[in-house]
Scaffold this active site. Sequence first.
Site, mmCIF file in Angstrom:
data_model
loop_
_atom_site.group_PDB
_atom_site.id
_atom_site.type_symbol
_atom_site.label_atom_id
_atom_site.label_comp_id
_atom_site.label_asym_id
_atom_site.label_seq_id
_atom_site.Cartn_x
_atom_site.Cartn_y
_atom_site.Cartn_z
ATOM 1 C CG ASP A 20 74.371 21.394 77.059
ATOM 2 O OD1 ASP A 20 73.285 21.766 77.565
ATOM 3 O OD2 ASP A 20 74.814 21.895 76.011
ATOM 4 C CE LYS A 42 71.906 25.936 76.318
ATOM 5 N NZ LYS A 42 71.010 25.302 75.349
ATOM 6 C CG ASP A 69 67.564 26.506 75.473
ATOM 7 O OD1 ASP A 69 66.497 26.892 74.960
ATOM 8 O OD2 ASP A 69 68.497 26.000 74.814
ATOM 9 C CG LEU A 70 63.349 24.073 80.306
ATOM 10 C CD1 LEU A 70 62.429 23.911 81.514
ATOM 11 C CD2 LEU A 70 64.231 22.839 80.165
ATOM 12 C CE LYS A 71 66.124 24.907 71.721
ATOM 13 N NZ LYS A 71 67.109 24.565 72.789
ATOM 14 C CG ASP A 74 51.583 22.506 76.160
ATOM 15 O OD1 ASP A 74 50.406 22.417 75.746
ATOM 16 O OD2 ASP A 74 52.103 21.669 76.909
ATOM 17 C CB ILE A 75 47.406 25.112 75.021
ATOM 18 C CG1 ILE A 75 47.482 24.575 76.450
ATOM 19 C CG2 ILE A 75 46.993 24.018 74.042
ATOM 20 C CD1 ILE A 75 46.142 24.118 77.006
ATOM 21 N N PRO A 76 48.523 28.154 75.053
ATOM 22 C CG PRO A 76 47.539 29.870 73.793
ATOM 23 C CD PRO A 76 47.545 28.377 73.959
ATOM 24 C CB THR A 130 70.860 25.327 64.429
ATOM 25 O OG1 THR A 130 70.984 24.701 65.700
ATOM 26 C CG2 THR A 130 70.746 26.822 64.611
ATOM 27 N NE ARG A 191 81.302 23.256 67.029
ATOM 28 C CZ ARG A 191 80.177 23.432 67.712
ATOM 29 N NH1 ARG A 191 80.067 24.391 68.606
ATOM 30 N NH2 ARG A 191 79.149 22.625 67.531
ATOM 31 C CD GLN A 201 76.283 21.685 64.319
ATOM 32 O OE1 GLN A 201 75.548 22.303 63.553
ATOM 33 N NE2 GLN A 201 75.916 21.283 65.498
ATOM 34 N NE ARG A 222 79.106 19.819 71.767
ATOM 35 C CZ ARG A 222 78.501 19.327 70.705
ATOM 36 N NH1 ARG A 222 78.563 18.049 70.462
ATOM 37 N NH2 ARG A 222 77.822 20.125 69.891
HETATM 38 O O1 C5P Z 1 77.636 22.739 70.340
HETATM 39 P P1 C5P Z 1 77.734 23.325 71.739
HETATM 40 O O2 C5P Z 1 78.225 22.323 72.751
HETATM 41 O O3 C5P Z 1 78.447 24.640 71.797
HETATM 42 O O4 C5P Z 1 76.205 23.624 72.137
HETATM 43 C C1 C5P Z 1 75.863 24.450 73.216
HETATM 44 C C2 C5P Z 1 74.375 24.665 73.241
HETATM 45 O O5 C5P Z 1 73.947 25.328 72.080
HETATM 46 C C3 C5P Z 1 73.567 23.388 73.378
HETATM 47 O O6 C5P Z 1 73.064 23.407 74.690
HETATM 48 C C4 C5P Z 1 72.474 23.483 72.354
HETATM 49 O O7 C5P Z 1 71.228 23.660 73.002
HETATM 50 C C5 C5P Z 1 72.777 24.738 71.567
HETATM 51 N N1 C5P Z 1 73.013 24.476 70.139
HETATM 52 C C6 C5P Z 1 72.056 24.834 69.218
HETATM 53 N N2 C5P Z 1 72.289 24.638 67.886
HETATM 54 C C7 C5P Z 1 73.441 24.112 67.448
HETATM 55 C C8 C5P Z 1 74.418 23.730 68.363
HETATM 56 C C9 C5P Z 1 74.170 23.932 69.724
HETATM 57 O O8 C5P Z 1 71.018 25.352 69.588
HETATM 58 N N3 C5P Z 1 73.642 23.947 66.147
#
Ligand code: C5P
Length: 246
Positions: A20, A42, A69-71, A74-76, A130, A191, A201, A222
């Site tokens: 990230d 990722k 990871d672009l989630k 959209d339409i099929p 989440t 974590r 969190q 992180r």
């Molecule tokens: O919080 P952390 O830096 O570990 O997040 C890593 C990845 O996990 C992020 O790229 C995010 O897309 C995903 N993430 C998530 N739900 C969370 C925390 C992070 O999907 N609660």
Amino acid sequence: MRSGVDRLQAAHARIIVALDVARASQAEQLVKRLGARPGLVKVGSQLFTAEGPRIIRRLVKAGHRVFLDLKFHDIPHIVAEACANAAQIGVSLITVHASGGPRMLQAARAALQKFPARRRPRLLGVTVLTSLDGAELKRVGFPGSVQRNVVRLARLAQRSGCDGVIAAPTDVKALRRACGKDFLIVTPGIRAAGQRRASDQARVATAAEAIRAGADYVVVGRAVTGARSPARALQVMADSIAAALD
Ligand code: C5P
């Protein structure tokens, strides 16, 4: 019995490190600072919208397995084309929103089926983000608890051809029961062990806890990338997973 080296390799294979960061140069530097190679790296919306498919090609060429990871939602037809493009550039995992519905999920699956098994990315459904809690989910129009919605959407994803889902650590056990042992469960919200209480969190766990609960992969950002020594943080996490795999 597996040797210590095999166990550690198996543990590293379960870790996905989230790159990230804003630029390709930072991503490549970060990968170098990891020391050992994680199971996958990722690339999410932040890096992809800055650098495009080029960074993925570079990571694949350097020998990494990439989780894009672009989630998609959209339409099929559009989602199918996007999944085929992702497969073409060599990614190993892709995400789509399960709430896009069965036709969208089936179209994604059908597009990926055209690739030989060796080059076919695994398709993962996103159930409930989440970041959403029960109250917010209700406002979106989904009654019931978060976990009920997570399990319902995961079963829909499974019936519609997804290979697995993304899930919070707290949902892993319920998903394993509902979807069986062959369904992939990929778990963010990880974590480092000592960091746990400092986090704001609610739905987090350590990597070892997530793996013990039944997750196939943990996604960590992180806790590793923000550490003074990412290599050391990754090593400690792999050691804890290796112990959980015993
Ligand atoms: O919080 P952390 O830096 O570990 O997040 C890593 C990845 O996990 C992020 O790229 C995010 O897309 C995903 N993430 C998530 N739900 C969370 C925390 C992070 O999907 N609660």
